[in-house]
Design a protein around this motif. Structure first.
Motif, PDB file in Angstrom:
ATOM      1  N   PRO A 204       0.799  -1.240   0.000  1.00  9.26           N
ATOM      2  CA  PRO A 204       0.000   0.000   0.000  1.00  9.26           C
ATOM      3  C   PRO A 204       0.825   1.280   0.000  1.00  9.26           C
ATOM      4  N   ASN A 205       1.990   1.255   0.676  1.00  8.24           N
ATOM      5  CA  ASN A 205       2.758   2.500   0.807  1.00  8.24           C
ATOM      6  C   ASN A 205       4.129   2.478   0.133  1.00  8.24           C
ATOM      7  N   PHE A 206       4.459   1.415  -0.577  1.00 12.66           N
ATOM      8  CA  PHE A 206       5.724   1.379  -1.306  1.00 12.66           C
ATOM      9  C   PHE A 206       5.693   0.246  -2.330  1.00 12.66           C
ATOM     10  N   THR A 207       6.615   0.337  -3.286  1.00 13.80           N
ATOM     11  CA  THR A 207       6.825  -0.749  -4.243  1.00 13.80           C
ATOM     12  C   THR A 207       8.303  -1.079  -4.249  1.00 13.80           C
ATOM     13  N   ARG A 208       8.635  -2.327  -4.031  1.00 19.28           N
ATOM     14  CA  ARG A 208      10.035  -2.747  -4.073  1.00 19.28           C
ATOM     15  C   ARG A 208      10.333  -3.361  -5.424  1.00 19.28           C
ATOM     16  N   HIS A 209      11.403  -2.872  -6.039  1.00 22.46           N
ATOM     17  CA  HIS A 209      11.879  -3.396  -7.318  1.00 22.46           C
ATOM     18  C   HIS A 209      13.099  -4.248  -6.996  1.00 22.46           C
ATOM     19  N   ALA A 210      13.064  -5.521  -7.357  1.00 24.75           N
ATOM     20  CA  ALA A 210      14.087  -6.438  -6.859  1.00 24.75           C
ATOM     21  C   ALA A 210      14.635  -7.367  -7.935  1.00 24.75           C
ATOM     22  N   LEU A 211      15.794  -7.914  -7.622  1.00 20.97           N
ATOM     23  CA  LEU A 211      16.462  -8.903  -8.466  1.00 20.97           C
ATOM     24  C   LEU A 211      16.783 -10.118  -7.609  1.00 20.97           C
ATOM     25  N   GLY A 212      16.825 -11.280  -8.239  1.00 17.98           N
ATOM     26  CA  GLY A 212      17.155 -12.488  -7.496  1.00 17.98           C
ATOM     27  C   GLY A 212      18.009 -13.433  -8.320  1.00 17.98           C
ATOM     28  N   ALA A 213      18.711 -14.303  -7.620  1.00 17.14           N
ATOM     29  CA  ALA A 213      19.500 -15.359  -8.260  1.00 17.14           C
ATOM     30  C   ALA A 213      19.347 -16.610  -7.419  1.00 17.14           C
ATOM     31  N   ILE A 214      19.134 -17.756  -8.069  1.00 17.72           N
ATOM     32  CA  ILE A 214      18.970 -19.014  -7.364  1.00 17.72           C
ATOM     33  C   ILE A 214      19.777 -20.103  -8.043  1.00 17.72           C
ATOM     34  N   ALA A 215      20.219 -21.069  -7.247  1.00 16.58           N
ATOM     35  CA  ALA A 215      20.998 -22.189  -7.772  1.00 16.58           C
ATOM     36  C   ALA A 215      20.924 -23.352  -6.795  1.00 16.58           C
ATOM     37  N   VAL A 216      21.253 -24.541  -7.280  1.00 13.54           N
ATOM     38  CA  VAL A 216      21.301 -25.731  -6.435  1.00 13.54           C
ATOM     39  C   VAL A 216      22.708 -26.302  -6.487  1.00 13.54           C
ATOM     40  N   TYR A 222      20.087 -22.348  -2.976  1.00 18.65           N
ATOM     41  CA  TYR A 222      20.584 -21.017  -2.618  1.00 18.65           C
ATOM     42  C   TYR A 222      19.700 -19.941  -3.253  1.00 18.65           C
ATOM     43  N   THR A 223      19.372 -18.926  -2.466  1.00 21.93           N
ATOM     44  CA  THR A 223      18.623 -17.771  -2.972  1.00 21.93           C
ATOM     45  C   THR A 223      19.304 -16.479  -2.546  1.00 21.93           C
ATOM     46  N   LEU A 224      19.635 -15.635  -3.497  1.00 18.61           N
ATOM     47  CA  LEU A 224      20.096 -14.278  -3.209  1.00 18.61           C
ATOM     48  C   LEU A 224      19.057 -13.317  -3.754  1.00 18.61           C
ATOM     49  N   THR A 225      18.657 -12.346  -2.923  1.00 16.20           N
ATOM     50  CA  THR A 225      17.697 -11.336  -3.342  1.00 16.20           C
ATOM     51  C   THR A 225      18.221  -9.953  -2.974  1.00 16.20           C
ATOM     52  N   THR A 226      18.120  -9.020  -3.900  1.00 20.87           N
ATOM     53  CA  THR A 226      18.517  -7.646  -3.643  1.00 20.87           C
ATOM     54  C   THR A 226      17.513  -6.720  -4.313  1.00 20.87           C
ATOM     55  N   GLY A 227      17.357  -5.513  -3.769  1.00 23.16           N
ATOM     56  CA  GLY A 227      16.372  -4.614  -4.353  1.00 23.16           C
ATOM     57  C   GLY A 227      16.412  -3.227  -3.737  1.00 23.16           C
ATOM     58  N   ALA A 228      15.462  -2.403  -4.157  1.00 24.51           N
ATOM     59  CA  ALA A 228      15.373  -1.023  -3.692  1.00 24.51           C
ATOM     60  C   ALA A 228      13.946  -0.537  -3.863  1.00 24.51           C
ATOM     61  N   ASN A 229      13.654   0.579  -3.225  1.00 23.86           N
ATOM     62  CA  ASN A 229      12.372   1.223  -3.439  1.00 23.86           C
ATOM     63  C   ASN A 229      12.254   1.619  -4.914  1.00 23.86           C
ATOM     64  N   GLU A 230      11.071   1.447  -5.479  1.00 20.73           N
ATOM     65  CA  GLU A 230      10.865   1.756  -6.902  1.00 20.73           C
ATOM     66  C   GLU A 230      11.297   3.178  -7.238  1.00 20.73           C
ATOM     67  N   ASP A 238      21.997  -0.371 -11.499  1.00 18.42           N
ATOM     68  CA  ASP A 238      23.299  -0.866 -11.946  1.00 18.42           C
ATOM     69  C   ASP A 238      24.042  -1.546 -10.798  1.00 18.42           C
ATOM     70  N   ARG A 239      23.971  -0.932  -9.614  1.00 24.70           N
ATOM     71  CA  ARG A 239      24.635  -1.536  -8.449  1.00 24.70           C
ATOM     72  C   ARG A 239      23.982  -2.859  -8.054  1.00 24.70           C
ATOM     73  N   LEU A 240      22.655  -2.914  -8.141  1.00 22.80           N
ATOM     74  CA  LEU A 240      21.956  -4.146  -7.783  1.00 22.80           C
ATOM     75  C   LEU A 240      22.245  -5.260  -8.785  1.00 22.80           C
ATOM     76  N   HIS A 241      22.370  -4.907 -10.059  1.00 19.77           N
ATOM     77  CA  HIS A 241      22.749  -5.915 -11.062  1.00 19.77           C
ATOM     78  C   HIS A 241      24.163  -6.433 -10.794  1.00 19.77           C
ATOM     79  N   THR A 242      25.051  -5.553 -10.331  1.00 19.96           N
ATOM     80  CA  THR A 242      26.401  -5.980  -9.983  1.00 19.96           C
ATOM     81  C   THR A 242      26.358  -7.001  -8.851  1.00 19.96           C
ATOM     82  N   VAL A 243      25.502  -6.752  -7.863  1.00 17.03           N
ATOM     83  CA  VAL A 243      25.369  -7.679  -6.735  1.00 17.03           C
ATOM     84  C   VAL A 243      24.918  -9.051  -7.227  1.00 17.03           C
ATOM     85  N   VAL A 244      23.865  -9.091  -8.026  1.00 19.25           N
ATOM     86  CA  VAL A 244      23.338 -10.366  -8.527  1.00 19.25           C
ATOM     87  C   VAL A 244      24.356 -11.075  -9.414  1.00 19.25           C
ATOM     88  N   ASP A 245      24.998 -10.335 -10.289  1.00 19.86           N
ATOM     89  CA  ASP A 245      25.972 -10.941 -11.203  1.00 19.86           C
ATOM     90  C   ASP A 245      27.194 -11.480 -10.473  1.00 19.86           C
TER      91      ASP A 245
END
Length: 253
Positions: A204-216, A222-230, A238-245
């Motif tokens: 209701p009061n925010f939207t989170r825009h996020a990226l994730g990476a998963i593997a077995v 394993y799950t990695l999730t990173t994101g920020a307020n929309e 760009d920084r969040l893509h660096t984290v996921v990559d």
């Protein structure tokens, strides 16, 4: 590595208290688009308690008396920053090799590594293996979670879009949030398969825009999730893509 139909009635009641910041511990073998079996979620900490940890370097209302004071203050901040960088390099050799503006995390026990933006702080969140976040912008964070599995490859759980959609709706977002999977894809890095995905979770009061990476690997999901307020997505993406990559799974030592 970092969210409801089809669930048992008892599990349905527990998932209604899930949030973006506190993953429960489901069994990885149930991570499919058809069903999830979740344990009761961990208590969710107050973000306000985290924000108050941010420390101001100057008292409110205090201003330099003249330009010399301003220059001296600036010089001291530069020296402190340089000293901190040198200390990190000495205490952690990998830090000197990390991408500029990022610091490395290596977990040899669970067999994974990733980068996070300089300035984020490690916090403890029950149910999460690692969490780093910006204490001023609490939606800017990265979290890693691991759960046991007898699968050998992430592809055994289904295609990228189906696995990501189930994970988002049933684990990474609260049931009351409106989620949207923007993209999900498969990649191969050093012979290991990863699924990466992008999504939004609207509250209701925010939207989170996020990226994730998963593997077995290593008997774990394993799950990695990173994101920020929309509203800060364009600045942070760009920084969040660096984290996921940067997320890599290695054989446990």
């Amino acid at each position: 590595m970092w969210p409801n139909s089809g669930m048992h009635a008892a599990a349905m009641a527990t998932t209604r208290s899930l949030s973006l910041h506190g993953l429960p511990s489901p069994t990885a073998d149930t991570l499919s688009s058809s069903s999830f079996h979740l344990r009761p979620p961990a208590p969710i900490p107050s973000w306000g308690a985290l924000v108050v940890r941010a420390v101001s370097l100057a008292k409110p209302g205090c201003k330099p008396k003249n330009s010399d004071d301003t220059k001296e203050s600036s010089r001291r901040r530069m020296l402190l920053a340089a000293g901190a960088a040198m200390f990190l390099s000495w205490s952690n050799p990998a830090a000197s090799e990390a991408k500029k503006g990022f610091l490395p995390v290596t977990d040899k026990k669970d067999g994974y590594s990733f980068l996070y933006p300089f300035g984020w702080q490690e916090v403890v969140v029950q149910g999460q293996d690692k969490v780093y976040k910006d204490v001023i912008e609490p939606l800017e964070s990265v979290s890693v979670n691991t759960i046991p599995t007898n699968k050998q490859d992430i592809r055994e759980l289904g295609p990228p879009d189906q696995v990501a959609e189930a994970l988002i709706r049933k684990v990474l977002a609260a049931p009351t949030q409106k989620t949207k999977l923007i993209e999900a894809k498969e990649s191969d890095v050093d012979g290991r398969t990863y699924y990466t995905f992008e999504f939004t979770a609207q509250a209701p009061n925010f939207t989170r825009h996020a990226l994730g990476a998963i593997a077995v690997a290593n008997g774990k999901f394993y799950t990695l999730t990173t994101g920020a307020n929309e509203r800060r997505w364009e600045k942070m993406k760009d920084r969040l893509h660096t984290v996921v990559d940067s997320f890599k799974i290695e054989a446990r030592v």
